[in-house]
Each structure stands twice: as structure tokens, then as C-alpha cells.
Design a protein around this motif. Structure first.
Motif, PDB file in Angstrom:
ATOM      1  N   LYS A  10      85.861  57.088  88.989  1.00  0.00           N
ATOM      2  CA  LYS A  10      86.807  56.610  90.004  1.00  0.00           C
ATOM      3  C   LYS A  10      86.140  55.698  91.031  1.00  0.00           C
ATOM      4  N   GLN A  11      84.880  55.966  91.334  1.00  0.00           N
ATOM      5  CA  GLN A  11      84.166  55.227  92.372  1.00  0.00           C
ATOM      6  C   GLN A  11      83.510  53.938  91.879  1.00  0.00           C
ATOM      7  N   HIS A  12      83.343  53.795  90.592  1.00  0.00           N
ATOM      8  CA  HIS A  12      82.640  52.645  90.032  1.00  0.00           C
ATOM      9  C   HIS A  12      83.518  51.935  89.005  1.00  0.00           C
ATOM     10  N   SER A  13      83.326  50.641  88.904  1.00  0.00           N
ATOM     11  CA  SER A  13      84.040  49.869  87.891  1.00  0.00           C
ATOM     12  C   SER A  13      83.181  48.685  87.475  1.00  0.00           C
ATOM     13  N   LEU A  14      83.548  48.116  86.348  1.00  0.00           N
ATOM     14  CA  LEU A  14      82.846  46.948  85.818  1.00  0.00           C
ATOM     15  C   LEU A  14      83.807  45.778  85.732  1.00  0.00           C
ATOM     16  N   ASP A  15      83.388  44.662  86.256  1.00  0.00           N
ATOM     17  CA  ASP A  15      84.172  43.443  86.143  1.00  0.00           C
ATOM     18  C   ASP A  15      83.965  42.825  84.767  1.00  0.00           C
ATOM     19  N   GLU A  72      76.827  55.528  71.353  1.00  0.00           N
ATOM     20  CA  GLU A  72      78.260  55.823  71.326  1.00  0.00           C
ATOM     21  C   GLU A  72      78.739  56.305  72.702  1.00  0.00           C
ATOM     22  N   MET A  73      77.958  57.143  73.352  1.00  0.00           N
ATOM     23  CA  MET A  73      78.339  57.640  74.679  1.00  0.00           C
ATOM     24  C   MET A  73      78.214  56.537  75.732  1.00  0.00           C
ATOM     25  N   VAL A  74      77.239  55.673  75.582  1.00  0.00           N
ATOM     26  CA  VAL A  74      77.091  54.528  76.479  1.00  0.00           C
ATOM     27  C   VAL A  74      78.325  53.637  76.355  1.00  0.00           C
ATOM     28  N   ASP A  75      78.773  53.405  75.141  1.00  0.00           N
ATOM     29  CA  ASP A  75      79.986  52.601  74.932  1.00  0.00           C
ATOM     30  C   ASP A  75      81.216  53.285  75.525  1.00  0.00           C
ATOM     31  N   THR A 102      83.664  51.816  78.498  1.00  0.00           N
ATOM     32  CA  THR A 102      85.125  51.756  78.398  1.00  0.00           C
ATOM     33  C   THR A 102      85.789  52.439  79.589  1.00  0.00           C
ATOM     34  N   LEU A 103      85.288  53.605  79.955  1.00  0.00           N
ATOM     35  CA  LEU A 103      85.866  54.336  81.090  1.00  0.00           C
ATOM     36  C   LEU A 103      85.779  53.537  82.389  1.00  0.00           C
ATOM     37  N   ARG A 160      85.789  50.327  82.659  1.00  0.00           N
ATOM     38  CA  ARG A 160      86.602  49.105  82.582  1.00  0.00           C
ATOM     39  C   ARG A 160      88.101  49.393  82.510  1.00  0.00           C
ATOM     40  N   ASP A 161      88.470  50.471  81.898  1.00  0.00           N
ATOM     41  CA  ASP A 161      89.879  50.776  81.627  1.00  0.00           C
ATOM     42  C   ASP A 161      90.478  51.579  82.774  1.00  0.00           C
ATOM     43  N   LYS A 162      90.901  50.888  83.809  1.00  0.00           N
ATOM     44  CA  LYS A 162      91.399  51.548  85.026  1.00  0.00           C
ATOM     45  C   LYS A 162      92.868  51.282  85.254  1.00  0.00           C
ATOM     46  N   LYS A 163      93.699  51.531  84.278  1.00  0.00           N
ATOM     47  CA  LYS A 163      95.120  51.240  84.412  1.00  0.00           C
ATOM     48  C   LYS A 163      95.867  52.385  85.019  1.00  0.00           C
TER      49      LYS A 163
END
Length: 78
Positions: A29-34, A65-68, A72-73, A75-78
Motif C-alpha cells: 500500500k505504501q510503495h508503488s512502481l511507475d 517468481e516471487m520477485v515477479d 506485479t503487486l 504496479r497493479d493498484k486498481k
């Protein structure tokens, strides 16, 4: 022989982060990737964390696989 179960909890432990479900949820929730920013280049990692993620991906390591999934988590903030 690596006997560690490769899941998000243990990935967070590998990265030196708090790893309970609530901690993982809070981190996401606190971090995201552009767009255009690689997970390993995110500003919130220290050098060792970035290196671990980079090596996991480059070597298609057990953790890739866990890094991927973490990527995804974040980036996917819908």
C-alpha cells in the motif's frame, strides 16, 4: 541445497523486511512502481535489496517468481 519455501513471506525476510501478512500488505500500500521503472531500481530499496532482486531476475533464480509477483503487486493498484 536451498530448503526455504519460496513465497512472499520468505522473500520479505530475504530482503530484511517485516514479513507478516499485515506488514506485506502495508508495504504494498505504501510503495508503488511507475511505468518504466524496474523493480530493482525503485528508490525504496537499499543497495543489497536491489542487488538481490537484480540477481534473482538475471539468474532466473528460485526467487524470480516471487520477485515477479512483488513487481506485479506494486504496479497493479486498481
Amino acid at each position: 541445497m536451498d530448503t526455504v519455501k519460496h513465497n512472499l513471506t520468505n522473500l520479505f525476510l530475504q530482503l530484511g523486511l517485516a514479513a507478516e501478512s499485515k506488514d506485506i500488505d502495508a508495504f504494498v500500500k505504501q510503495h508503488s512502481l511507475d511505468d518504466g521503472v524496474a523493480l530493482e531500481d525503485a528508490a525504496f530499496w537499499n543497495e543489497a535489496q536491489s542487488q538481490f532482486i537484480r540477481e534473482s531476475r538475471a539468474n532466473d533464480a528460485d526467487w524470480s517468481e516471487m520477485v515477479d509477483e512483488l513487481d506485479t503487486l506494486l504496479r497493479d493498484k486498481k
